[in-house]
Design an enzyme around this catalytic site. Structure first.
Site, PDB file in Angstrom:
ATOM      1  CD  GLU A 117      -2.931  -0.970   2.459  1.00 55.60           C
ATOM      2  OE1 GLU A 117      -2.306  -0.013   3.324  1.00 55.60           O
ATOM      3  OE2 GLU A 117      -3.167  -2.125   2.828  1.00 55.60           O
TER       4      GLU A 117
ATOM      5  CB  CYS B  43       5.492  -5.574   9.461  1.00 54.32           C
ATOM      6  SG  CYS B  43       6.178  -4.021  10.655  1.00 54.32           S
TER       7      CYS B  43
ATOM      8  CB  CYS C 156      -0.027   0.994   8.538  1.00 56.54           C
ATOM      9  SG  CYS C 156       0.041   2.522   9.121  1.00 56.54           S
TER      10      CYS C 156
ATOM     11  CB  CYS D 224       3.538  -2.404  16.534  1.00 56.23           C
ATOM     12  SG  CYS D 224       5.188  -1.532  16.510  1.00 56.23           S
TER      13      CYS D 224
ATOM     14  CB  CYS E 288       0.450  -1.808  13.771  1.00 52.78           C
ATOM     15  SG  CYS E 288       0.670  -1.329  11.894  1.00 52.78           S
TER      16      CYS E 288
ATOM     17  CB  CYS F 193       2.792   7.741   3.508  1.00 54.96           C
ATOM     18  SG  CYS F 193       3.080   6.443   4.364  1.00 54.96           S
TER      19      CYS F 193
HETATM   20  N1  SAH Z   1       7.633   1.274  12.114  1.00 48.32           N
HETATM   21  C1  SAH Z   1       7.961   2.177  11.305  1.00 48.32           C
HETATM   22  C2  SAH Z   1       7.563   3.158  10.538  1.00 48.32           C
HETATM   23  C3  SAH Z   1       5.569   2.662   9.706  1.00 48.32           C
HETATM   24  S1  SAH Z   1       3.879   2.611  10.931  1.00 48.32           S
HETATM   25  C4  SAH Z   1       7.217   2.942  12.777  1.00 48.32           C
HETATM   26  O1  SAH Z   1       6.837   2.470  13.840  1.00 48.32           O
HETATM   27  O2  SAH Z   1       7.756   4.327  12.517  1.00 48.32           O
HETATM   28  C5  SAH Z   1       4.499   4.731  10.875  1.00 48.32           C
HETATM   29  C6  SAH Z   1       3.658   5.089  11.402  1.00 48.32           C
HETATM   30  O3  SAH Z   1       1.635   4.674  12.152  1.00 48.32           O
HETATM   31  C7  SAH Z   1       3.769   4.612  12.934  1.00 48.32           C
HETATM   32  O4  SAH Z   1       3.930   5.634  14.141  1.00 48.32           O
HETATM   33  C8  SAH Z   1       2.722   3.808  14.361  1.00 48.32           C
HETATM   34  O5  SAH Z   1       2.822   3.639  14.814  1.00 48.32           O
HETATM   35  C9  SAH Z   1       1.724   4.432  13.206  1.00 48.32           C
HETATM   36  N2  SAH Z   1       0.689   3.405  13.179  1.00 48.32           N
HETATM   37  C10 SAH Z   1       0.649   2.354  13.679  1.00 48.32           C
HETATM   38  N3  SAH Z   1      -0.830   1.538  13.282  1.00 48.32           N
HETATM   39  C11 SAH Z   1      -2.180   2.998  13.140  1.00 48.32           C
HETATM   40  C12 SAH Z   1      -2.861   3.133  13.660  1.00 48.32           C
HETATM   41  N4  SAH Z   1      -3.832   2.359  13.137  1.00 48.32           N
HETATM   42  N5  SAH Z   1      -3.662   4.428  14.005  1.00 48.32           N
HETATM   43  C13 SAH Z   1      -2.248   5.611  13.972  1.00 48.32           C
HETATM   44  N6  SAH Z   1      -0.982   5.032  13.261  1.00 48.32           N
HETATM   45  C14 SAH Z   1      -0.801   3.828  13.234  1.00 48.32           C
END
Ligand code: SAH
Length: 345
Positions: free
Chosen positions: A90, A110, A334, A114, A117, A103
């Site tokens: 994406e 991944c 994401c 987390c 996510c 982006c």
């Molecule tokens: N792995 C890297 C980059 C990808 S995630 C990182 O963790 O920074 C990019 C950002 O989106 C991160 O801050 C992540 O925590 C956030 N993110 C992930 N899922 C999300 C969601 N459902 N709502 C808002 N932000 C989210």
């Protein structure tokens, strides 16, 4: 087939030297790819036909194929691309007052896991090559060419952990930053990491001008470990030490990303703890409204509480911004579009 977008300018010179070509040929090729943005080797009229034949046998140009595009009311566009091995990724285009931001995704799936996510719903299958990341920008830039617009900013915040694919991500940045290519300024490129400390150290030693953002999301180890498995590998102390060394050594301002999760990390006590952690650093906190992912148990903090959290940070000496929502009427979180297509959401 490998994409020619994989090559940084020095790598392109080396590759072409293998065909007995002088180094200026690499700049000519870059000019066709990134300035004129052609999609066929035959169109590169100032390069020798025999060379173009050989390149065509070995390389493709565009490595991504659009499968789906969702456009939100605010015009945020989310693309689902297919790579040559059939994997899907994406990419998001956002329209801000200060320009167009893209982006990009850096891995298929991944492994960071987390908990909030959607990307981690599909485990990492592989790293993207530099050119597969460049392709995401080039596809969208071609669409923007039709309306005389350009990609102004790039955020490496799509699916994947950039410092878990360090070399390819830094090569990607070099390609789009090159004066002979798209010439997107280093300060218009932001790399976001969940806190892979060895990657941060390597990045610090490279003295790059790209912006660095850290996904913090919790002000103490206990909560961070619950939310982000990476916190079990590197403590908050280790992370903050690495960041201070980077920021001081490179005279760069850091961005801390902090998703506000209802009743999880959004109390006044959390805000004070966060302020204590960051006060005195050359940094600010970007408070992010959570994009809810079906039934994972996390919810969005309401606007009143978000504003209050922001106030507590500011009153305690830490600069903050409250990010506005984008594209929340489409699958903008994401990994959501991809996860839905694979039947996981
Ligand atoms: N792995 C890297 C980059 C990808 S995630 C990182 O963790 O920074 C990019 C950002 O989106 C991160 O801050 C992540 O925590 C956030 N993110 C992930 N899922 C999300 C969601 N459902 N709502 C808002 N932000 C989210």
């Amino acid at each position: 087939m490998q994409t020619i977008y994989d090559f940084t300018l020095p790598e392109m010179e080396e590759m072409l030297a293998g065909y007995g070509q002088k180094s200026y040929r690499a700049k000519q090729l870059y000019n066709w790819l990134y300035r004129k943005r052609v999609q066929r080797f035959e169109d590169m009229s100032d390069l020798p036909a025999a060379l173009l034949e050989k390149l065509k046998e070995r390389f493709c140009i565009m490595p991504v194929k659009p499968l789906e595009k969702q456009v939100a009311k605010d015009l945020t566009a989310k693309y689902l691309f297919e790579l040559q091995d059939g994997s899907t990724i994406e990419t998001v285009l956002m329209h801000f007052s200060f320009g167009k931001s893209v982006c990009v995704t850096t891995q298929v799936g991944c492994s960071m896991g987390c908990r909030f996510c959607a990307s981690g719903l599909l485990k990492k299958q592989r790293d993207l090559t530099a050119g597969e990341i460049v392709g995401q920008i080039m596809y969208i830039q071609q669409e923007l060419d039709a309306v005389n617009e350009r990609v102004d900013n790039v955020v490496v915040m799509g699916t994947g952990e950039p410092f878990d694919n360090y070399d390819n991500v830094l090569d990607f940045c070099a390609v789009i930053n090159s004066d002979h290519g798209l010439a997107i300024g280093a300060r218009h490129i932001t790399i976001s990491t969940c806190g892979v400390v060895p990657g941060i150290n390597r990045f610090a030693e490279g003295h790059y001008q790209y912006n660095l953002a850290i996904s913090l999301h919790a002000p103490n180890d206990a909560l961070r470990k619950e939310l982000m498995p990476i916190a079990r590998a590197y403590s908050l102390d280790q992370l903050m030490d690495a960041l201070k060394r980077y920021s001081e050594g490179n005279h760069r301002r850091l961005t801390f990303e902090y998703i506000l999760l209802k009743n999880v990390n959004d109390s006044d006590a959390h805000a004070m703890e966060l302020a204590d952690l960051i006060r005195g650093m050359n940094a600010y906190v970007n408070l992010i409204p959570y994009n809810e992912v079906n039934e994972n148990g996390f919810h969005t903090t309401d606007e009143r509480r978000s504003l209050h959290f922001y106030d507590v940070l500011m009153k305690n000496g830490v600069k903050a911004t409250l990010r506005s929502r984008h594209g929340d009427d489409i699958d903008a979180a994401c990994g959501q579009l991809r996860a839905r297509r694979e039947g996981i959401l």
